[in-house]
Design an enzyme around this catalytic site. Structure first.
Site, mmCIF file in Angstrom:
data_model
loop_
_atom_site.group_PDB
_atom_site.id
_atom_site.type_symbol
_atom_site.label_atom_id
_atom_site.label_comp_id
_atom_site.label_asym_id
_atom_site.label_seq_id
_atom_site.Cartn_x
_atom_site.Cartn_y
_atom_site.Cartn_z
ATOM 1 N N HIS A 234 -17.291 -26.916 -37.550
ATOM 2 C CA HIS A 234 -17.118 -25.274 -37.599
ATOM 3 C C HIS A 234 -17.831 -24.010 -38.481
ATOM 4 C CE1 HIS A 234 -14.383 -24.006 -34.609
ATOM 5 N NE2 HIS A 234 -13.361 -25.033 -34.761
ATOM 6 N N GLN B 254 -12.956 -19.518 -38.353
ATOM 7 C CA GLN B 254 -12.491 -19.198 -37.849
ATOM 8 C C GLN B 254 -11.491 -17.915 -37.497
ATOM 9 O OE1 GLN B 254 -11.294 -23.749 -36.934
ATOM 10 N NE2 GLN B 254 -10.719 -22.306 -34.375
ATOM 11 N N GLY C 250 -5.671 -28.386 -37.492
ATOM 12 C CA GLY C 250 -6.620 -28.035 -38.164
ATOM 13 C C GLY C 250 -7.635 -26.827 -37.954
ATOM 14 N N CYS D 242 -9.380 -26.231 -28.925
ATOM 15 C CA CYS D 242 -10.119 -25.081 -29.922
ATOM 16 C C CYS D 242 -9.214 -24.100 -30.350
ATOM 17 C CB CYS D 242 -11.688 -25.264 -30.208
ATOM 18 S SG CYS D 242 -12.104 -24.411 -32.045
ATOM 19 N N LEU D 243 -8.873 -23.854 -31.462
ATOM 20 C CA LEU D 243 -7.574 -22.850 -30.748
ATOM 21 C C LEU D 243 -8.938 -21.213 -31.137
ATOM 22 C CD1 LEU D 243 -5.685 -23.515 -34.200
ATOM 23 C CD2 LEU D 243 -5.428 -23.488 -32.278
ATOM 24 N N HIS E 245 -14.878 -32.084 -36.008
ATOM 25 C CA HIS E 245 -14.966 -30.770 -35.238
ATOM 26 C C HIS E 245 -14.744 -29.260 -36.763
ATOM 27 C CE1 HIS E 245 -12.668 -28.609 -32.304
ATOM 28 N NE2 HIS E 245 -12.566 -27.730 -33.061
ATOM 29 N N GLU E 246 -14.281 -29.507 -37.270
ATOM 30 C CA GLU E 246 -13.108 -28.635 -38.575
ATOM 31 C C GLU E 246 -15.306 -28.534 -39.313
ATOM 32 O OE1 GLU E 246 -11.067 -26.991 -37.963
ATOM 33 O OE2 GLU E 246 -9.830 -27.877 -36.786
HETATM 34 NI NI NI Z 1 -12.557 -25.860 -33.113
#
Ligand code: NI
Length: 174
Positions: A136, A51, A46, A90-91, A132-133
């Site tokens: 963000h 991000q 995701g 998380c990326l 989660h997304e």
């Molecule tokens: Ni994340």
């Protein structure tokens, strides 16, 4: 298409509340394509637009079978229930993983890439990814949702050791 740079923890852009997506322009479509390529490049499941420095309410998520990607515009959780705890990464915070308690299921309303409204009822990992997304989009990171003791430990570790730039290649990074 292009692989975009994923912003890392500490970048103020990750803390901004993103603006709604209006008309689905060619530019928006190009950004969705770039985000999809970026998500695959990072082996994530995701990715949210903030991000990659795009302050719009737009996310891409791997579909249930992991074969394709779904773009959701202006996603909003309209119903939720239950409770489930699972490890997240998380990326934008490579190398950091911690258990997070979230709703066990959610109903999300959004628009698809053609601007058509859709509703998704999700459970399990998909429900976790969506929460989660969508976080963000409001400038919320998963470490904000871990217990205070763990959060403190994570923040001290990042301060001391920095982020592990090589650690984003984890199948459970969002
Ligand atoms: Ni994340």
């Amino acid at each position: 298409m292009a692989v975009l740079k994923v912003l890392r923890y500490g970048d103020p852009a990750l803390r901004r509340r993103a603006a709604p997506v209006g008309e689905v322009t060619a530019d928006i479509r190009a950004r969705i394509a770039d985000m999809t390529e970026t998500m695959y490049g990072e082996v994530g499941i995701g990715l949210a637009a903030p991000q990659v420095g795009i302050s719009l309410r737009l996310i891409v998520v791997a579909d249930e079978e992991g074969r394709g990607v779904q773009a959701l515009l202006n996603p909003a959780i309209v119903d939720r229930g239950g409770e489930a705890t699972g490890e997240e990464g998380c990326l934008s915070i490579p190398g950091v993983f911690a258990p997070v308690t979230r709703a066990a299921w959610v109903t999300v309303e959004a628009q698809d890439v053609n601007g058509r409204p859709l509703a998704i009822r999700a459970t399990g990992l998909r429900a976790r990814v969506l929460q989660h997304e969508i976080d963000h989009l409001d400038g919320v990171l998963f470490i904000d949702r871990v217990d205070p003791v763990t959060r403190d430990r994570i923040k001290r570790k990042i301060k001391k050791e920095g982020l592990r730039e090589d650690a984003s290649r984890h199948a459970f990074a969002l």
